[in-house]
Design a protein around this motif. Structure first.
Motif, PDB file in Angstrom:
ATOM      1  N   LYS A 187       0.842  -1.207   0.000  1.00  0.00           N
ATOM      2  CA  LYS A 187       0.000   0.000   0.000  1.00  0.00           C
ATOM      3  C   LYS A 187       0.873   1.253   0.000  1.00  0.00           C
ATOM      4  CE  LYS A 187      -3.944   2.058   2.497  1.00  0.00           C
ATOM      5  NZ  LYS A 187      -3.442   3.301   3.095  1.00  0.00           N
ATOM      6  N   GLU A 188       1.945   1.222   0.782  1.00  0.00           N
ATOM      7  CA  GLU A 188       2.872   2.353   0.852  1.00  0.00           C
ATOM      8  C   GLU A 188       3.475   2.643  -0.525  1.00  0.00           C
ATOM      9  OE1 GLU A 188       6.324   3.336   4.000  1.00  0.00           O
ATOM     10  OE2 GLU A 188       6.761   1.574   2.778  1.00  0.00           O
ATOM     11  N   LEU A 189       3.894   1.603  -1.230  1.00  0.00           N
ATOM     12  CA  LEU A 189       4.491   1.784  -2.553  1.00  0.00           C
ATOM     13  C   LEU A 189       3.443   2.256  -3.554  1.00  0.00           C
ATOM     14  CD1 LEU A 189       6.859   1.573  -4.510  1.00  0.00           C
ATOM     15  CD2 LEU A 189       6.380  -0.878  -4.731  1.00  0.00           C
ATOM     16  N   TYR A 190       2.247   1.701  -3.475  1.00  0.00           N
ATOM     17  CA  TYR A 190       1.148   2.098  -4.358  1.00  0.00           C
ATOM     18  C   TYR A 190       0.853   3.599  -4.195  1.00  0.00           C
ATOM     19  CZ  TYR A 190      -3.646   2.253  -6.212  1.00  0.00           C
ATOM     20  OH  TYR A 190      -4.792   2.560  -6.901  1.00  0.00           O
ATOM     21  N   GLU A 191       0.761   4.050  -2.958  1.00  0.00           N
ATOM     22  CA  GLU A 191       0.483   5.468  -2.704  1.00  0.00           C
ATOM     23  C   GLU A 191       1.655   6.349  -3.120  1.00  0.00           C
ATOM     24  OE1 GLU A 191      -0.587   5.366   1.427  1.00  0.00           O
ATOM     25  OE2 GLU A 191      -2.676   4.778   0.988  1.00  0.00           O
TER      26      GLU A 191
ATOM     27  N   TYR B  10      -3.813  -4.449  -6.259  1.00  0.00           N
ATOM     28  CA  TYR B  10      -4.344  -3.223  -6.860  1.00  0.00           C
ATOM     29  C   TYR B  10      -4.436  -3.365  -8.373  1.00  0.00           C
ATOM     30  CZ  TYR B  10      -3.215  -1.281  -2.280  1.00  0.00           C
ATOM     31  OH  TYR B  10      -3.139  -1.045  -0.934  1.00  0.00           O
ATOM     32  N   GLN B  11      -5.648  -3.362  -8.882  1.00  0.00           N
ATOM     33  CA  GLN B  11      -5.880  -3.560 -10.314  1.00  0.00           C
ATOM     34  C   GLN B  11      -5.166  -2.515 -11.161  1.00  0.00           C
ATOM     35  OE1 GLN B  11      -9.951  -2.931 -11.594  1.00  0.00           O
ATOM     36  NE2 GLN B  11      -9.749  -4.382 -13.257  1.00  0.00           N
ATOM     37  N   ASP B  12      -5.150  -1.272 -10.685  1.00  0.00           N
ATOM     38  CA  ASP B  12      -4.613  -0.168 -11.478  1.00  0.00           C
ATOM     39  C   ASP B  12      -3.189   0.220 -11.081  1.00  0.00           C
ATOM     40  OD1 ASP B  12      -5.250   0.816  -8.986  1.00  0.00           O
ATOM     41  OD2 ASP B  12      -6.200   2.656  -9.716  1.00  0.00           O
ATOM     42  N   SER B  13      -2.485  -0.675 -10.396  1.00  0.00           N
ATOM     43  CA  SER B  13      -1.150  -0.306  -9.894  1.00  0.00           C
ATOM     44  C   SER B  13      -0.104  -0.264 -10.999  1.00  0.00           C
ATOM     45  CB  SER B  13      -0.708  -1.291  -8.812  1.00  0.00           C
ATOM     46  OG  SER B  13      -0.685  -2.621  -9.330  1.00  0.00           O
ATOM     47  N   LEU B  14      -0.181  -1.210 -11.949  1.00  0.00           N
ATOM     48  CA  LEU B  14       0.829  -1.335 -12.997  1.00  0.00           C
ATOM     49  C   LEU B  14       0.160  -1.643 -14.325  1.00  0.00           C
ATOM     50  CD1 LEU B  14       3.326  -3.674 -11.089  1.00  0.00           C
ATOM     51  CD2 LEU B  14       3.616  -1.207 -11.439  1.00  0.00           C
ATOM     52  N   ARG B  15       0.771  -1.149 -15.390  1.00  0.00           N
ATOM     53  CA  ARG B  15       0.315  -1.549 -16.725  1.00  0.00           C
ATOM     54  C   ARG B  15       0.843  -2.947 -17.059  1.00  0.00           C
ATOM     55  NH1 ARG B  15       2.954   0.753 -22.123  1.00  0.00           N
ATOM     56  NH2 ARG B  15       2.306  -0.947 -23.486  1.00  0.00           N
TER      57      ARG B  15
ATOM     58  N   ASP C  51      -8.242 -13.585  -3.368  1.00  0.00           N
ATOM     59  CA  ASP C  51      -8.806 -13.259  -4.673  1.00  0.00           C
ATOM     60  C   ASP C  51      -8.048 -12.080  -5.264  1.00  0.00           C
ATOM     61  OD1 ASP C  51     -10.774 -15.242  -4.544  1.00  0.00           O
ATOM     62  OD2 ASP C  51     -12.151 -13.922  -3.454  1.00  0.00           O
ATOM     63  N   LEU C  52      -7.614 -12.227  -6.489  1.00  0.00           N
ATOM     64  CA  LEU C  52      -6.900 -11.153  -7.171  1.00  0.00           C
ATOM     65  C   LEU C  52      -7.880 -10.251  -7.911  1.00  0.00           C
ATOM     66  CD1 LEU C  52      -4.514 -13.065  -6.551  1.00  0.00           C
ATOM     67  CD2 LEU C  52      -3.569 -12.470  -8.789  1.00  0.00           C
ATOM     68  N   PRO C  53      -7.497  -8.999  -8.158  1.00  0.00           N
ATOM     69  CA  PRO C  53      -8.318  -8.143  -9.015  1.00  0.00           C
ATOM     70  C   PRO C  53      -8.294  -8.662 -10.449  1.00  0.00           C
ATOM     71  CG  PRO C  53      -6.234  -7.056  -8.481  1.00  0.00           C
ATOM     72  CD  PRO C  53      -6.292  -8.304  -7.662  1.00  0.00           C
ATOM     73  N   ASP C  54      -9.159  -8.126 -11.289  1.00  0.00           N
ATOM     74  CA  ASP C  54      -9.180  -8.485 -12.703  1.00  0.00           C
ATOM     75  C   ASP C  54      -7.936  -7.890 -13.375  1.00  0.00           C
ATOM     76  OD1 ASP C  54      -9.671  -8.980 -15.351  1.00  0.00           O
ATOM     77  OD2 ASP C  54     -11.517  -7.809 -15.476  1.00  0.00           O
ATOM     78  N   LEU C  55      -7.071  -8.771 -13.863  1.00  0.00           N
ATOM     79  CA  LEU C  55      -5.815  -8.316 -14.471  1.00  0.00           C
ATOM     80  C   LEU C  55      -5.842  -8.462 -15.993  1.00  0.00           C
ATOM     81  CD1 LEU C  55      -3.253  -9.785 -11.902  1.00  0.00           C
ATOM     82  CD2 LEU C  55      -4.191  -7.473 -11.994  1.00  0.00           C
ATOM     83  N   SER C  56      -7.036  -8.510 -16.559  1.00  0.00           N
ATOM     84  CA  SER C  56      -7.170  -8.596 -18.024  1.00  0.00           C
ATOM     85  C   SER C  56      -6.423  -7.433 -18.686  1.00  0.00           C
ATOM     86  CB  SER C  56      -8.645  -8.534 -18.429  1.00  0.00           C
ATOM     87  OG  SER C  56      -9.358  -9.610 -17.858  1.00  0.00           O
ATOM     88  N   GLY C  57      -5.648  -7.768 -19.700  1.00  0.00           N
ATOM     89  CA  GLY C  57      -4.903  -6.743 -20.422  1.00  0.00           C
ATOM     90  C   GLY C  57      -3.545  -6.428 -19.828  1.00  0.00           C
ATOM     91  N   LYS C  58      -3.227  -6.999 -18.661  1.00  0.00           N
ATOM     92  CA  LYS C  58      -1.909  -6.757 -18.056  1.00  0.00           C
ATOM     93  C   LYS C  58      -0.908  -7.788 -18.585  1.00  0.00           C
ATOM     94  CE  LYS C  58      -3.780  -3.927 -14.889  1.00  0.00           C
ATOM     95  NZ  LYS C  58      -3.634  -2.474 -14.929  1.00  0.00           N
ATOM     96  N   GLY C  59       0.236  -7.314 -19.036  1.00  0.00           N
ATOM     97  CA  GLY C  59       1.305  -8.209 -19.460  1.00  0.00           C
ATOM     98  C   GLY C  59       2.258  -8.474 -18.311  1.00  0.00           C
ATOM     99  N   VAL C  60       2.621  -9.742 -18.121  1.00  0.00           N
ATOM    100  CA  VAL C  60       3.574 -10.096 -17.070  1.00  0.00           C
ATOM    101  C   VAL C  60       4.633 -11.038 -17.645  1.00  0.00           C
ATOM    102  CG1 VAL C  60       3.933 -11.100 -14.782  1.00  0.00           C
ATOM    103  CG2 VAL C  60       1.802  -9.882 -15.280  1.00  0.00           C
TER     104      VAL C  60
END
Length: 201
Positions: free
Chosen positions: A76-80, A115-120, A135-144
């Motif tokens: 959370k600290e890094l996200y913020e 966090y769904q919107d943390s990284l592209r 449970d993970l957020p929806d990561l559709s469209g995220k490349g890993v």
């Protein structure tokens, strides 16, 4: 958080979030930028936790055993911090791509887990599964991209397979790349990460 920011060709360019391994600093992964995307903005962050004088991103209870409570807090600290850094430096918050090694890969993975919107997208070098049974957020469209070692003494091969399965199950497009060099970051995986990055949408 102690960090380095370097503007690339444009603030609209992708921003590479560099996350070092245990005992590293914000200087460690800067050479990777020349391989991955010399035109990108760079935000390289030092971990806020010290383990026997070695910087880390979160506490652990033993080798391979994470302090989950601290992991959640530090994620959370890094996200913020990323939200604030985007405001301070003017880069596109929706176009942040993490490049993490070992402990840095684990905190990057944790950003995706929480966090769904943390990284592209994220290039994870020798990561472990940050948390299980959530449970993970929806990561559709995220490349890993996951770089793993067939004989990695710290991160067993099954850990890498599990992480791929969990992220894929949440909708992420995951590429798992194997090397036989143990736990160290090596040129083969860096070049594979470069190829993966160039194919991102």
């Amino acid at each position: 958080m102690k960090h380095i920011f370097k503007e690339g060709e444009s603030l609209d360019s992708p921003t590479l979030l560099l996350l070092h391994g245990t005992g590293g600093t914000e200087e460690d992964l800067l050479p990777l930028v020349d391989y991955i995307d010399p035109t990108a903005n760079v935000l390289s962050v030092r971990g806020n936790v010290s383990e026997n004088g070695m910087p880390r991103y979160f506490k652990r209870l033993a080798e391979g055993v994470f302090d989950e409570e601290d992991l959640i807090f530090r994620t959370k600290e890094l996200y913020e911090f990323l939200d604030q850094a985007a405001k301070d430096y003017g880069f596109d918050r929706q176009n942040v791509i993490a490049v993490g090694y070992s402990n840095g890969a684990n905190i990057a993975g944790s950003l995706l887990f929480h966090y769904q919107d943390s990284l592209r997208a994220a290039s994870l070098h020798h990561p472990m599964v940050p948390r299980r049974g959530i449970d993970l957020p929806d990561l559709s469209g995220k490349g890993v991209f996951i770089a793993a070692g067939t004989n990695d003494p710290i991160c067993p091969a099954q850990e890498s397979e599990d992480l791929k399965a969990i992220l894929s199950g949440a909708g992420a497009d995951v590429k798992l790349h194997w090397e036989s060099q143990g736990h160290q970051l090596n040129l083969g995986e860096i070049k594979a990460a470069q190829d993966w990055y160039q194919q991102l949408d």
